[in-house]
Scaffold this motif. Structure first.
Motif, PDB file in Angstrom:
ATOM      1  N   GLU A  66     -33.820  39.876  50.300  1.00  0.00           N
ATOM      2  CA  GLU A  66     -33.285  39.515  48.994  1.00  0.00           C
ATOM      3  C   GLU A  66     -32.469  38.233  49.076  1.00  0.00           C
ATOM      4  O   GLU A  66     -32.641  37.315  48.293  1.00  0.00           O
ATOM      5  CB  GLU A  66     -32.384  40.675  48.531  1.00  0.00           C
ATOM      6  CG  GLU A  66     -31.906  40.546  47.121  1.00  0.00           C
ATOM      7  CD  GLU A  66     -32.848  41.261  46.167  1.00  0.00           C
ATOM      8  OE1 GLU A  66     -32.435  41.499  45.057  1.00  0.00           O
ATOM      9  OE2 GLU A  66     -33.993  41.579  46.556  1.00  0.00           O
ATOM     10  N   GLU A  67     -31.582  38.207  50.053  1.00  0.00           N
ATOM     11  CA  GLU A  67     -30.563  37.169  50.074  1.00  0.00           C
ATOM     12  C   GLU A  67     -31.052  35.882  50.738  1.00  0.00           C
ATOM     13  O   GLU A  67     -30.806  34.788  50.256  1.00  0.00           O
ATOM     14  CB  GLU A  67     -29.341  37.703  50.825  1.00  0.00           C
ATOM     15  CG  GLU A  67     -28.117  36.835  50.663  1.00  0.00           C
ATOM     16  CD  GLU A  67     -26.982  37.303  51.563  1.00  0.00           C
ATOM     17  OE1 GLU A  67     -26.082  36.515  51.835  1.00  0.00           O
ATOM     18  OE2 GLU A  67     -27.019  38.478  52.003  1.00  0.00           O
ATOM     19  N   TRP A  68     -31.760  36.012  51.867  1.00  0.00           N
ATOM     20  CA  TRP A  68     -32.082  34.821  52.652  1.00  0.00           C
ATOM     21  C   TRP A  68     -33.497  34.316  52.421  1.00  0.00           C
ATOM     22  O   TRP A  68     -33.848  33.247  52.857  1.00  0.00           O
ATOM     23  CB  TRP A  68     -31.853  35.081  54.142  1.00  0.00           C
ATOM     24  CG  TRP A  68     -30.429  35.383  54.471  1.00  0.00           C
ATOM     25  CD1 TRP A  68     -29.420  35.592  53.580  1.00  0.00           C
ATOM     26  CD2 TRP A  68     -29.845  35.504  55.762  1.00  0.00           C
ATOM     27  NE1 TRP A  68     -28.249  35.840  54.233  1.00  0.00           N
ATOM     28  CE2 TRP A  68     -28.481  35.795  55.585  1.00  0.00           C
ATOM     29  CE3 TRP A  68     -30.346  35.394  57.057  1.00  0.00           C
ATOM     30  CZ2 TRP A  68     -27.622  35.975  56.644  1.00  0.00           C
ATOM     31  CZ3 TRP A  68     -29.482  35.578  58.108  1.00  0.00           C
ATOM     32  CH2 TRP A  68     -28.124  35.869  57.911  1.00  0.00           C
ATOM     33  N   ARG A  69     -34.317  35.128  51.812  1.00  0.00           N
ATOM     34  CA  ARG A  69     -35.690  34.771  51.464  1.00  0.00           C
ATOM     35  C   ARG A  69     -36.536  34.218  52.613  1.00  0.00           C
ATOM     36  O   ARG A  69     -37.276  33.260  52.410  1.00  0.00           O
ATOM     37  CB  ARG A  69     -35.714  33.752  50.311  1.00  0.00           C
ATOM     38  CG  ARG A  69     -34.949  34.155  49.073  1.00  0.00           C
ATOM     39  CD  ARG A  69     -35.423  35.373  48.373  1.00  0.00           C
ATOM     40  NE  ARG A  69     -36.828  35.339  47.986  1.00  0.00           N
ATOM     41  CZ  ARG A  69     -37.506  36.434  47.671  1.00  0.00           C
ATOM     42  NH1 ARG A  69     -36.950  37.616  47.739  1.00  0.00           N
ATOM     43  NH2 ARG A  69     -38.751  36.345  47.306  1.00  0.00           N
ATOM     44  N   PRO A  70     -36.444  34.765  53.805  1.00  0.00           N
ATOM     45  CA  PRO A  70     -37.438  34.334  54.779  1.00  0.00           C
ATOM     46  C   PRO A  70     -38.741  35.069  54.492  1.00  0.00           C
ATOM     47  O   PRO A  70     -38.733  36.096  53.814  1.00  0.00           O
ATOM     48  CB  PRO A  70     -36.858  34.803  56.118  1.00  0.00           C
ATOM     49  CG  PRO A  70     -36.054  36.008  55.773  1.00  0.00           C
ATOM     50  CD  PRO A  70     -35.588  35.836  54.337  1.00  0.00           C
TER      51      PRO A  70
END
Lengths: 284, 327
Positions: B192-196
């Motif tokens: 969700e947060e870092w979108r790798p």
């Protein structure tokens, strides 16, 4: 960019080596290893301190102490080999492979930690040894500079070979196979008794391996020149020392990168898991 | 090449094949992963998941096919490529004597020279330790961590270089249910947060459902299904099971549209229908049918070739339907 990458590898390797070195001096099992052999060797040296040798101008203890230093230096080869195998077994090498520049830095780190550990071990042995054993030539700068170059050359000769051996053994258990030939090599290398008092053919075998030359080099550094009388050709043979150790160094440096690359290439998660399963089977 | 960054293909596998001796482990695997996707390779043990992952990670040389990971063939991926890829393997035991934060700070060092204006590398070790919930263990020795903590550290190590692509191979194998749930939360949060872009493998369907945007089902070296969880359910899920009682008799019927069927029942019999139960076909049913059919084909040696030949592409679905019908 390339310069930055190389600097990173060296910096990371150095840090890795220093951290591992610190770890080896802050846990019980390793500390035991650091002190066990030096202390054992000190006891041997102490017992030999009054045993006369040959015409009686030297005590055996005096002859043996530098030889033990040389032997310890050569044993860095075994340490290197064992550590690399262990790192392969627990996945440290695979982790290095998953990291950019990781395998190179891993090797740099090992060289730093093994050499650093060796210097510490030598000091642990040498400092009390100097107090026990009389007749060492340690007053001059020349002695210490000889000791330094012999040690440095010895490491360049033995560490790459150790890395090659470490890559060849599949498990730390298999490393046990090394013990016997290593002991034999030490036995013939005139560490505990001058090689000139052993049969000629033994002397020839001894002169093939680095242990003999490291012992000789250390004796040349720490014994008075008159002690050369008990050596082959009654000489410290520095030229030959550089020659043979240099050959080992060249051989090791030629072989090690290729062998290490091959080992690293073959590392994978499933290879690791397969080895672990095998190890567990043996236990279970 | 499309302009939309979200549509960029970061992983492109075409007709991937792998043979060990005479055994074919991968028999022509084709799939793509786009930037930001969380894709799960799902399949039973021995389906070829780990082999696929190792090829993608550049740890294994394939026998055939075309593979591009971040635009590079992983078999020839250099350090600059390696710096953009994070790897979490099935189980690590390495660096047991290192301390958690110390290890992350150290491993971060290797990535500094690959930082760009757009992607600063590496992650700050303290932030990373906090992100994976190991702040309390930051100065603990790695070997003293519990199984779940160790896996979280492994994820942190996989992330330390701020990879564009993260591989997680069986990330929860060997974890207890509590640790497993915590781990799912961690991965979902990261995604969700870092979108790798994340590619993970599992043999656990629920895990795949929990974590993935898309599921690629691998069975016996082939892809037998590929789509979003909803898409898979819709496209290949078999029939719901409807049970009811009418005039004292128990009835069971399988149908694709259980709602309409139930409506029909009430239209016909009114309130004479009782004990109505509708059991929706779950993804699990589908999955078991898919891989079950595969392994049945696999064990039936003489017909294996024939089944495999007809089971290409869409035919696989019909195979499932038939299998269901025969039951």
């Amino acid at each position: 960019m390339n310069g930055a990458v190389n600097r990173t590898v060296l910096r990371a390797g150095w840090q890795r080596g220093v951290i591992e070195l610190r770890q080896s001096f802050t846990n019980g099992a390793d500390l035991f290893n650091h002190f066990f052999w030096p202390v054992l060797m000190l006891v041997v040296t102490y017992l030999l301190r009054d045993v006369p040798f040959g015409d009686g101008s030297f005590e055996l203890g005096t002859l043996v102490l530098p030889g033990i230093l040389g032997m310890n230096a050569a044993m860095a080869m075994v340490t290197m080999s064992q550590l690399l195998t262990a790192d392969r077994e627990d996945g440290t090498l695979l982790r290095a492979k998953a990291t950019p520049g990781g395998t190179q830095a891993h090797l740099v780190g090992k060289i730093v930690s093994v050499s650093g550990g060796l210097v510490a071990d030598l000091a642990i042995f040498l400092v009390p040894g100097l107090l026990i054993v009389p007749g060492l030539a340690v007053g001059s700068l020349g002695s210490w500079s000889t000791l330094a170059w012999v040690l440095a050359l010895g490491l360049v000769a033995t560490l790459p070979i150790g890395a090659v051996l470490g890559s060849l053994f599949a498990s730390t258990r298999a490393q046990g196979l090394l013990t016997l030939p290593i002991l034999a090599m030490i036995g013939v290398s005139g560490i505990f008794y001058p090689v000139t008092s052993l049969p000629d053919w033994v002397g020839w075998i001894a002169q093939v391996f680095p242990v003999y030359w490291l012992g000789l080099g250390m004796r040349s550094a720490l014994l008075p020149d008159s002690a050369a009388a008990v050596e082959i050709d009654e000489s410290w043979r520095h030229l030959e020392t550089v020659g043979v150790l240099g050959l080992w160094a060249v051989l090791g440096l030629l072989l090690a990168p290729a062998v290490l690359r091959r080992t690293a290439r073959r590392e994978s998660g499933s290879a690791l898991a397969a080895r672990r399963d095998k190890a567990l089977q043996r236990v279970g | 090449m499309t302009r939309n960054a979200e549509d960029r293909v970061v992983l492109d596998v075409e007709d991937l094949r792998m043979r060990y001796g005479t055994t074919e482990v991968l028999k022509g695997v084709t799939f793509q992963v786009r930037q930001g996707e969380v894709v799960c390779l799902l399949g039973p043990n021995g389906a070829g998941k780990t082999t696929t992952m190792e090829i993608l990670e550049g740890f294994r040389t394939r026998s055939g096919g075309r593979v591009q990971v971040l635009g590079t063939d992983p078999a020839h991926g250099g350090d600059a490529w390696r710096a953009r890829v994070g790897v979490v393997l099935q189980s690590w035991r390495d660096h047991g004597r290192w301390r958690v934060r110390e290890l992350l700070a150290h491993l971060g060092m290797y990535y500094g020279c690959y930082a760009t204006a757009r992607v600063p590398r590496p992650w700050d070790p303290d932030r990373l330790v906090a992100a994976v919930g190991l702040t309390a263990q930051a100065h603990a020795k790695v070997r003293t961590l519990s199984g779940g903590q160790r896996r979280r550290l492994d994820v942190a190590v996989g992330l330390v270089g701020r990879p564009e692509l993260l591989f997680l191979d069986e990330p929860t194998a060997g974890l207890d249910p509590v640790a497993r749930r915590a781990f799912h939360g961690l991965v979902a949060g990261l995604a969700e947060e870092w979108r790798p872009t994340i590619v993970l493998t599992t043999h656990d369907l629920h895990e795949a459902q929990q974590l993935a945007d898309r599921i690629v089902v691998l069975s016996d070296g082939r892809i037998v299904a590929d789509g979003s969880v909803a898409h898979l359910a819709e496209r290949i899920v078999g029939e719901d099971e409807v049970r009811w009682t009418h005039e004292g008799r128990r009835h069971v019927r399988r149908t694709r549209d259980s709602t309409r069927f139930a409506f029909g029942l009430f239209q016909r019999y009114g309130d004479a229908v009782s004990d109505l139960e509708v059991r929706k076909a779950t993804l699990e049913d589908t999955y078991l049918a898919l891989v079950g059919q595969r392994s049945a084909a696999h064990t039936g040696r003489p017909v294996a070739g024939a089944v495999a030949a007809t089971a290409e592409e869409g035919a696989a679905e019909e195979g499932v339907a038939e299998e269901g019908a025969r039951r």
